[in-house]
Design a protein around this motif. Structure first.
Motif, PDB file in Angstrom:
ATOM      1  N   HIS A 240       0.817  -1.214   0.000  1.00  0.00           N
ATOM      2  CA  HIS A 240       0.000   0.000   0.000  1.00  0.00           C
ATOM      3  C   HIS A 240       0.853   1.268   0.000  1.00  0.00           C
ATOM      4  O   HIS A 240       0.610   2.190  -0.774  1.00  0.00           O
ATOM      5  CB  HIS A 240      -0.964   0.013   1.193  1.00  0.00           C
TER       6      HIS A 240
ATOM      7  N   LEU B 145       2.289   2.120  -3.307  1.00  0.00           N
ATOM      8  CA  LEU B 145       1.346   2.821  -4.200  1.00  0.00           C
ATOM      9  C   LEU B 145       1.292   4.309  -3.871  1.00  0.00           C
ATOM     10  O   LEU B 145       1.338   5.156  -4.764  1.00  0.00           O
ATOM     11  CB  LEU B 145      -0.069   2.255  -4.017  1.00  0.00           C
TER      12      LEU B 145
ATOM     13  N   THR C  38      -9.432   4.312 -12.426  1.00  0.00           N
ATOM     14  CA  THR C  38      -9.139   3.030 -11.806  1.00  0.00           C
ATOM     15  C   THR C  38     -10.388   2.166 -11.888  1.00  0.00           C
ATOM     16  O   THR C  38     -11.333   2.538 -12.589  1.00  0.00           O
ATOM     17  CB  THR C  38      -8.674   3.270 -10.346  1.00  0.00           C
TER      18      THR C  38
ATOM     19  N   THR D 123     -11.557  -4.066  -6.569  1.00  0.00           N
ATOM     20  CA  THR D 123     -10.216  -4.202  -6.014  1.00  0.00           C
ATOM     21  C   THR D 123     -10.301  -4.109  -4.495  1.00  0.00           C
ATOM     22  O   THR D 123     -11.364  -3.859  -3.934  1.00  0.00           O
ATOM     23  CB  THR D 123      -9.279  -3.116  -6.582  1.00  0.00           C
TER      24      THR D 123
ATOM     25  N   THR E  31      -6.210   0.208  -3.201  1.00  0.00           N
ATOM     26  CA  THR E  31      -6.004   0.894  -4.488  1.00  0.00           C
ATOM     27  C   THR E  31      -6.679   2.267  -4.470  1.00  0.00           C
ATOM     28  O   THR E  31      -6.046   3.287  -4.764  1.00  0.00           O
ATOM     29  CB  THR E  31      -6.599   0.072  -5.656  1.00  0.00           C
TER      30      THR E  31
ATOM     31  N   VAL F 123      -5.894  -2.662 -12.240  1.00  0.00           N
ATOM     32  CA  VAL F 123      -5.568  -3.716 -11.273  1.00  0.00           C
ATOM     33  C   VAL F 123      -5.529  -5.068 -11.994  1.00  0.00           C
ATOM     34  O   VAL F 123      -6.483  -5.433 -12.682  1.00  0.00           O
ATOM     35  CB  VAL F 123      -6.650  -3.773 -10.157  1.00  0.00           C
TER      36      VAL F 123
ATOM     37  N   ASP G 198      -1.684  -1.769 -10.182  1.00  0.00           N
ATOM     38  CA  ASP G 198      -1.745  -2.476  -8.912  1.00  0.00           C
ATOM     39  C   ASP G 198      -1.542  -3.946  -9.277  1.00  0.00           C
ATOM     40  O   ASP G 198      -2.437  -4.609  -9.794  1.00  0.00           O
ATOM     41  CB  ASP G 198      -3.101  -2.257  -8.224  1.00  0.00           C
TER      42      ASP G 198
END
Ligand SMILES: *Cc1c(COP(=O)(O)O)cnc(C)c1O
Length: 380
Positions: free
Chosen positions: A61, A64, A79, A83, A87, A129, A155
């Motif tokens: 995490h 990111l 996005t 997920t 994210t 993702v 991701d």
């Protein structure tokens, strides 16, 4: 009663092997800040992932969050809501606005057909993702990102070790985040990494995760603390020795599920992408028949001590904490999948006869329902 079965179980070396790996630390007394284990793991991962640039982090995490900061993004990031909270949280915690694209009905990754319609003058990046071991349409996403000069950050928490047409998953987009959390295919207890295209970012990223320190008396960035410590890195070095074997064992479990559950009306098995060498990280099943709900199956399994997981449910654009924030976008495919999907237990040491037992509970429930249904007392 049979032993309970967890939904996942961490891969671990023997205690002796880990202790052996840790011994140096008692001599060096360097426990973090670019120690030997950290350097060794970074190199080993670059090797394993067939990539050039790797930076290790405390967890996936934070990796990111840091890459969003390093790229100095603002405005909107496209996005998907299918997920883990991480994210979307990373985007929001960095002061950016998430814009939600829907997912494909087969592989559950970002739909690219109408992706361009979500791009505005505020869009600065796409954060797709890779889901369950399936891979996004990397070529199409790259084409769109280039056309509009957007950054692409994957991701890739689920995607450790995957290749697409022989190319490592770590080499797509501007950057990818891997999670080495205890429950993932490869773990460093907690941990994560970024892989990225631009080699000149190495010093910047590594400075950001260490308070922005760039020299003995120089702090160039307002960084934070995202460093991986030596105990994590040592665990990674041990686990990396067995990861291929672990993936093979996962594959056997995965195939046993397929053998057991194929051809049943109302059960949709995971989609297998061509030209992708999967890591078999999850076994998602879609209960898409009208007769039976995902929740009923989860309850039946739970009664027998078998843990399954509604993963991903709820969608991140439906999370309580985002209730009165930003536009949630209409993502009907993601909504349907999240209401019907159940991930079944999957880990390297799951016994094949336990897989059979799990499947027989599911099948028994389906059969009993079909029987009563044919008597006409189940409303369809
Ligand atoms: C596990 C996971 C994360 C977070 O990784 P951590 O290492 O636990 O911080 C982010 N995204 C997805 C899809 C994940 O599965």
């Amino acid at each position: 009663m049979n032993n309970p079965i967890p939904v996942t179980c961490s891969s671990m070396p023997t205690l002796n092997e880990y202790i052996e790996e840790l011994k140096d630390l008692w001599e060096s007394k360097t426990l973090t800040n670019d120690g030997v284990k950290h350097m060794e793991l970074e190199r080993a991962l670059a090797d394993y992932l067939e990539t050039v640039n790797v930076s290790l982090f405390t967890n996936g995490h934070l990796a990111l969050e840091y890459i969003l900061e390093v790229f100095q993004l603002n405005g909107e990031v496209i996005t998907t809501p299918f997920t883990f909270a991480s994210t979307t949280h990373a985007i929001v915690r960095k002061g950016l606005t998430p814009v939600f694209a829907d997912i494909n009905p087969n592989d559950y990754t970002m739909q690219t057909d109408n992706l361009e319609s979500l791009i505005t003058e505020k869009t600065t990046a796409i954060m797709p993702v890779h889901v369950y071991g399936n891979v996004c349409d990397v070529a199409e996403i790259e084409r769109i990102a280039e056309k509009y000069s957007l950054k692409v950050i994957y991701d890739a928490a689920h995607a450790f070790g995957i290749t697409v047409k022989g190319e490592s998953i770590a080499n797509f987009g501007d950057a990818s985040m891997f999670s080495f959390h205890a429950t993932k295919v490869f773990n460093t207890i907690e941990g994560g990494a970024l892989t990225y295209k631009d080699s000149s970012l190495k010093n910047v990223i590594d400075a950001y995760k260490n308070f922005g320190i760039t020299g003995s008396e120089i702090i160039d960035y307002i960084g934070g603390n995202g460093k991986m410590n030596e105990f994590q890195a040592a665990m990674g070095l041990c686990n990396l020795r067995y990861v291929d074997r672990e993936i093979q064992k996962r594959k056997a479990v995965y195939e046993r599920y397929i053998e057991n559950l194929s051809g049943i009306d109302g059960i949709r098995l995971p989609y297998i992408q061509k030209e992708v060498a999967s890591n078999y990280s999850y076994f998602p099943v879609l209960f898409d028949g009208i007769k039976i709900s995902r929740d009923e199956i989860q309850y039946e399994l739970m009664k027998q001590g078998i843990h399954s997981r509604k993963y991903f449910y709820p969608l991140t654009n439906k999370l309580e904490c985002y209730k009165s924030k930003f536009t949630h976008n209409h993502t009907p495919v993601a909504q349907q999948i999240s209401e019907k999907v159940l991930t079944l237990p999957l880990y390297a040491d799951l016994q094949l006869d336990d897989v059979d037992r799990i499947c027989s509970i599911i099948k028994r429930h389906f059969n009993s329902l079909t029987l009563t249904a044919s008597k006409g007392d189940i409303p369809i």
